[in-house]
Design an enzyme around this catalytic site. Structure first.
Site, PDB file in Angstrom:
ATOM      1  N   CYS A  17      46.451  70.868  29.671  1.00  0.00           N
ATOM      2  CA  CYS A  17      45.842  70.185  30.962  1.00  0.00           C
ATOM      3  C   CYS A  17      44.454  69.702  30.596  1.00  0.00           C
ATOM      4  CB  CYS A  17      45.577  71.166  31.991  1.00  0.00           C
ATOM      5  SG  CYS A  17      45.136  70.592  33.312  1.00  0.00           S
ATOM      6  N   CYS A  36      38.859  74.113  34.063  1.00  0.00           N
ATOM      7  CA  CYS A  36      38.692  75.096  34.862  1.00  0.00           C
ATOM      8  C   CYS A  36      38.699  76.354  34.214  1.00  0.00           C
ATOM      9  CB  CYS A  36      40.176  75.438  35.764  1.00  0.00           C
ATOM     10  SG  CYS A  36      40.411  73.918  36.341  1.00  0.00           S
ATOM     11  N   CYS A  44      41.085  79.079  33.146  1.00  0.00           N
ATOM     12  CA  CYS A  44      42.451  78.736  33.054  1.00  0.00           C
ATOM     13  C   CYS A  44      42.743  78.781  31.284  1.00  0.00           C
ATOM     14  CB  CYS A  44      42.930  77.462  33.636  1.00  0.00           C
ATOM     15  SG  CYS A  44      44.569  77.194  33.590  1.00  0.00           S
ATOM     16  N   CYS A  90      58.464  79.260  43.388  1.00  0.00           N
ATOM     17  CA  CYS A  90      57.016  78.212  43.212  1.00  0.00           C
ATOM     18  C   CYS A  90      56.851  77.773  41.871  1.00  0.00           C
ATOM     19  CB  CYS A  90      55.822  79.051  43.467  1.00  0.00           C
ATOM     20  SG  CYS A  90      54.502  78.246  43.639  1.00  0.00           S
ATOM     21  N   CYS A 141      58.340  75.798  46.889  1.00  0.00           N
ATOM     22  CA  CYS A 141      56.764  75.762  46.869  1.00  0.00           C
ATOM     23  C   CYS A 141      56.660  74.943  45.394  1.00  0.00           C
ATOM     24  CB  CYS A 141      56.030  77.013  46.746  1.00  0.00           C
ATOM     25  SG  CYS A 141      54.417  76.962  46.461  1.00  0.00           S
ATOM     26  N   CYS A 183      49.834  76.525  51.206  1.00  0.00           N
ATOM     27  CA  CYS A 183      49.220  77.611  50.431  1.00  0.00           C
ATOM     28  C   CYS A 183      48.031  77.461  49.809  1.00  0.00           C
ATOM     29  CB  CYS A 183      50.720  77.932  49.511  1.00  0.00           C
ATOM     30  SG  CYS A 183      49.932  79.205  48.474  1.00  0.00           S
ATOM     31  N   ARG A 199      48.549  86.862  50.222  1.00  0.00           N
ATOM     32  CA  ARG A 199      49.280  87.439  49.156  1.00  0.00           C
ATOM     33  C   ARG A 199      48.398  88.040  48.022  1.00  0.00           C
ATOM     34  NH1 ARG A 199      51.503  82.542  47.172  1.00  0.00           N
ATOM     35  NH2 ARG A 199      53.263  83.077  48.971  1.00  0.00           N
TER      36      ARG A 199
HETATM   37  N1  SAM Z   1      47.019  72.449  37.944  1.00  0.00           N
HETATM   38  C1  SAM Z   1      47.402  72.914  39.154  1.00  0.00           C
HETATM   39  C2  SAM Z   1      46.091  73.194  39.886  1.00  0.00           C
HETATM   40  O1  SAM Z   1      45.365  73.506  39.195  1.00  0.00           O
HETATM   41  O2  SAM Z   1      45.957  73.042  41.130  1.00  0.00           O
HETATM   42  C3  SAM Z   1      48.444  74.020  39.378  1.00  0.00           C
HETATM   43  C4  SAM Z   1      48.376  75.224  38.383  1.00  0.00           C
HETATM   44  S1  SAM Z   1      46.918  76.124  38.507  1.00  0.00           S
HETATM   45  C5  SAM Z   1      47.200  77.046  37.280  1.00  0.00           C
HETATM   46  C6  SAM Z   1      47.153  77.380  39.889  1.00  0.00           C
HETATM   47  C7  SAM Z   1      46.153  78.394  40.318  1.00  0.00           C
HETATM   48  O3  SAM Z   1      46.138  79.314  39.306  1.00  0.00           O
HETATM   49  C8  SAM Z   1      44.747  77.936  40.297  1.00  0.00           C
HETATM   50  O4  SAM Z   1      44.218  77.400  40.996  1.00  0.00           O
HETATM   51  C9  SAM Z   1      44.091  79.318  40.006  1.00  0.00           C
HETATM   52  O5  SAM Z   1      43.764  79.836  41.416  1.00  0.00           O
HETATM   53  C10 SAM Z   1      45.259  80.221  39.519  1.00  0.00           C
HETATM   54  N2  SAM Z   1      44.901  80.806  38.298  1.00  0.00           N
HETATM   55  C11 SAM Z   1      44.868  79.922  37.002  1.00  0.00           C
HETATM   56  N3  SAM Z   1      44.426  80.960  36.081  1.00  0.00           N
HETATM   57  C12 SAM Z   1      43.857  82.064  36.531  1.00  0.00           C
HETATM   58  C13 SAM Z   1      43.627  83.143  36.033  1.00  0.00           C
HETATM   59  N4  SAM Z   1      43.054  83.305  34.661  1.00  0.00           N
HETATM   60  N5  SAM Z   1      43.383  84.261  36.820  1.00  0.00           N
HETATM   61  C14 SAM Z   1      43.414  83.855  38.333  1.00  0.00           C
HETATM   62  N6  SAM Z   1      44.201  83.012  38.679  1.00  0.00           N
HETATM   63  C15 SAM Z   1      44.345  82.007  37.848  1.00  0.00           C
HETATM   64  C1  DTB Z   2      47.992  81.306  42.743  1.00  0.00           C
HETATM   65  O1  DTB Z   2      47.048  81.203  43.777  1.00  0.00           O
HETATM   66  N1  DTB Z   2      48.316  82.014  41.508  1.00  0.00           N
HETATM   67  C2  DTB Z   2      49.090  81.726  40.887  1.00  0.00           C
HETATM   68  C3  DTB Z   2      49.846  80.378  41.699  1.00  0.00           C
HETATM   69  N2  DTB Z   2      48.984  80.355  42.746  1.00  0.00           N
HETATM   70  C4  DTB Z   2      50.243  79.195  40.986  1.00  0.00           C
HETATM   71  C5  DTB Z   2      48.773  81.323  39.461  1.00  0.00           C
HETATM   72  C6  DTB Z   2      48.269  82.568  38.707  1.00  0.00           C
HETATM   73  C7  DTB Z   2      47.920  82.187  37.407  1.00  0.00           C
HETATM   74  C8  DTB Z   2      47.560  83.432  36.607  1.00  0.00           C
HETATM   75  C9  DTB Z   2      47.303  83.131  35.096  1.00  0.00           C
HETATM   76  C10 DTB Z   2      48.505  82.554  34.419  1.00  0.00           C
HETATM   77  O2  DTB Z   2      49.784  83.288  34.558  1.00  0.00           O
HETATM   78  O3  DTB Z   2      48.514  81.444  33.540  1.00  0.00           O
HETATM   79 FE1  SF4 Z   3      44.714  72.620  34.846  1.00  0.00          FE
HETATM   80 FE2  SF4 Z   3      44.578  75.308  34.724  1.00  0.00          FE
HETATM   81 FE3  SF4 Z   3      42.968  73.832  36.032  1.00  0.00          FE
HETATM   82 FE4  SF4 Z   3      45.412  73.676  36.930  1.00  0.00          FE
HETATM   83  S1  SF4 Z   3      43.933  75.640  37.039  1.00  0.00           S
HETATM   84  S2  SF4 Z   3      44.000  71.958  36.943  1.00  0.00           S
HETATM   85  S3  SF4 Z   3      46.314  73.777  34.945  1.00  0.00           S
HETATM   86  S4  SF4 Z   3      43.168  73.762  34.052  1.00  0.00           S
END
Ligand code: SAM
Ligand code: DTB
Ligand code: SF4
Length: 329
Positions: free
Chosen positions: A60, A64, A67, A104, A135, A195, A270
């Site tokens: 990506c 973030c 992430c 989802c 979702c 959501c 959730r």
């Molecule tokens: N890329 C899209 C976005 O950022 O909207 C969708 C996927 S993104 C991985 C969805 C959500 O996962 C993020 O907004 C964040 O709240 C959650 N998330 C990602 N990494 C995480 C982590 N290490 N711990 C907790 N939540 C996480």
């Molecule tokens: C949300 O609030 N949490 C989920 C879902 N929406 C997409 C993702 C959590 C991701 C946790 C880190 C991972 O497994 O990569």
């Molecule tokens: Fe990309 Fe992760 Fe950020 Fe979603 S949360 S925009 S997958 S870097």
């Protein structure tokens, strides 16, 4: 960056202060209030189960800080282009067989291009045809994309605000809070269920946790589903281990759930990422505080989640029953 100065992001200090006052209640009073609100809106012994699948993993362009899927961090994940339909459907069938009512699909995109979206629309159609709620969480949407998802049969779009506006720039610099609000507006205008939630334990203050909940409450109408994630500290991400991100006290996490329940009284709250490392007693407190949904299945997107059998056993111990997809009850 200070998003409070951007037009359109109304953070009313009095609202944040009211929410912070809830956080400061004696624990027993807070939980009693949350449980009372919960019982006025929901059956306290029922839970909604959603299963996640990463349909496009890693690589990506965003930054973030939490992430593991951001291309710029050196994390130990296997990147994967868009999954073939058959794999998605196998996972959806398995989720349904295990008792989930919602499936989802998550993609590591800043946002989908039109050629990315088209195969996802097919996935939405086919997953919906299995009798599951659908979702998707694909990043920021452009004009018209939410309508296409709706027409394909999408029920919910997940798009998190993640934290308070004034803390956002510490975690993400490749987009603004207003970008997130704009996508949420597009989702709502297309008549999709929203959501939207956030992450706690990223080094934010309690005031900022209250600020996130104030922003979620400010959405009109309020989101149907509110995921509260405990930061999963993934090796190689900037938030893996810094002083400020020393694990949040579990009781402060329970308080966050309780406050979300009180303020977002009709929303499903959730208990989301972080359950893998969370004691069952803490999870039970979260349910008592008004959480009535979980991610269900052994994987979140790239990190682990409790095994289905373990969750089944926990819910049975607590006398909590899964919602049934046929009745929505
Ligand atoms: N890329 C899209 C976005 O950022 O909207 C969708 C996927 S993104 C991985 C969805 C959500 O996962 C993020 O907004 C964040 O709240 C959650 N998330 C990602 N990494 C995480 C982590 N290490 N711990 C907790 N939540 C996480
Ligand atoms: C949300 O609030 N949490 C989920 C879902 N929406 C997409 C993702 C959590 C991701 C946790 C880190 C991972 O497994 O990569
Ligand atoms: Fe990309 Fe992760 Fe950020 Fe979603 S949360 S925009 S997958 S870097």
């Amino acid at each position: 960056m200070n998003n409070m100065t951007q037009p359109g992001i109304k953070t009313t200090p009095s609202r944040v202060a009211e929410i912070e006052a809830l956080f400061a209640l004696p624990f027993n009073d807070l939980i009693f209030q949350a449980q009372t609100v919960h019982r006025a809106h929901f059956d306290p012994n029922r839970i909604q189960l959603s299963t996640l699948l990463s349909i496009k993993t890693g690589g990506c362009s965003e930054d973030c800080g939490y992430c593991p899927q951001a291309a710029r961090y050196d994390t130990d994940i296997d990147s994967q282009e868009l999954l073939p339909m058959a794999e998605v459907l196998d996972a959806a069938r398995a989720a349904k067989a295990a008792g989930a009512t919602r499936f989802c699909m998550g993609a590591a995109w800043r946002g989908p291009k039109q050629h990315d979206l088209e195969p996802v629309l097919d996935m939405v159609r086919e997953v919906k045809a299995l009798g599951l709620e659908t979702c998707a969480t694909l990043g920021m949407l452009r004009d018209g994309q939410a309508e296409q998802l709706k027409a394909a049969g999408l029920d919910y779009y997940n798009h998190n605000l993640d934290t308070a506006p004034e803390f956002y720039g510490e975690i993400i610099t490749t987009r603004t809070y207003q970008d997130r609000l704009d996508t949420l507006e597009r989702v709502r205008s297309a008549d999709l269920h929203v959501c939207c939630g956030g992450i706690v334990g990223m080094g934010e203050s309690r005031t900022q946790r209250a600020g996130l909940i104030a922003q979620l409450a400010n959405l009109s109408p309020q989101p149907e589903s509110v995921p509260i994630n405990m930061l999963v500290r993934v090796e190689g991400t900037p938030l893996e281990a810094t002083d400020e991100t020393e694990a949040l006290d579990p009781l402060e996490f329970v308080r966050t759930i309780a406050v979300a329940r009180i303020v977002l009284s009709a929303s499903y709250v959730r208990l989301s990422a972080g359950r893998g490392e969370m004691a069952e007693a803490v999870q039970a407190l979260c349910f008592l505080a008004g959480a009535n949904s979980i991610f269900y299945g052994e994987k979140l997107l790239t990190t682990g989640n409790p095994e289905v059998a373990r969750d089944r056993a926990l819910l049975a111990k607590l006398g909590i029953e899964a919602e049934d997809s046929r009745t929505g009850a």
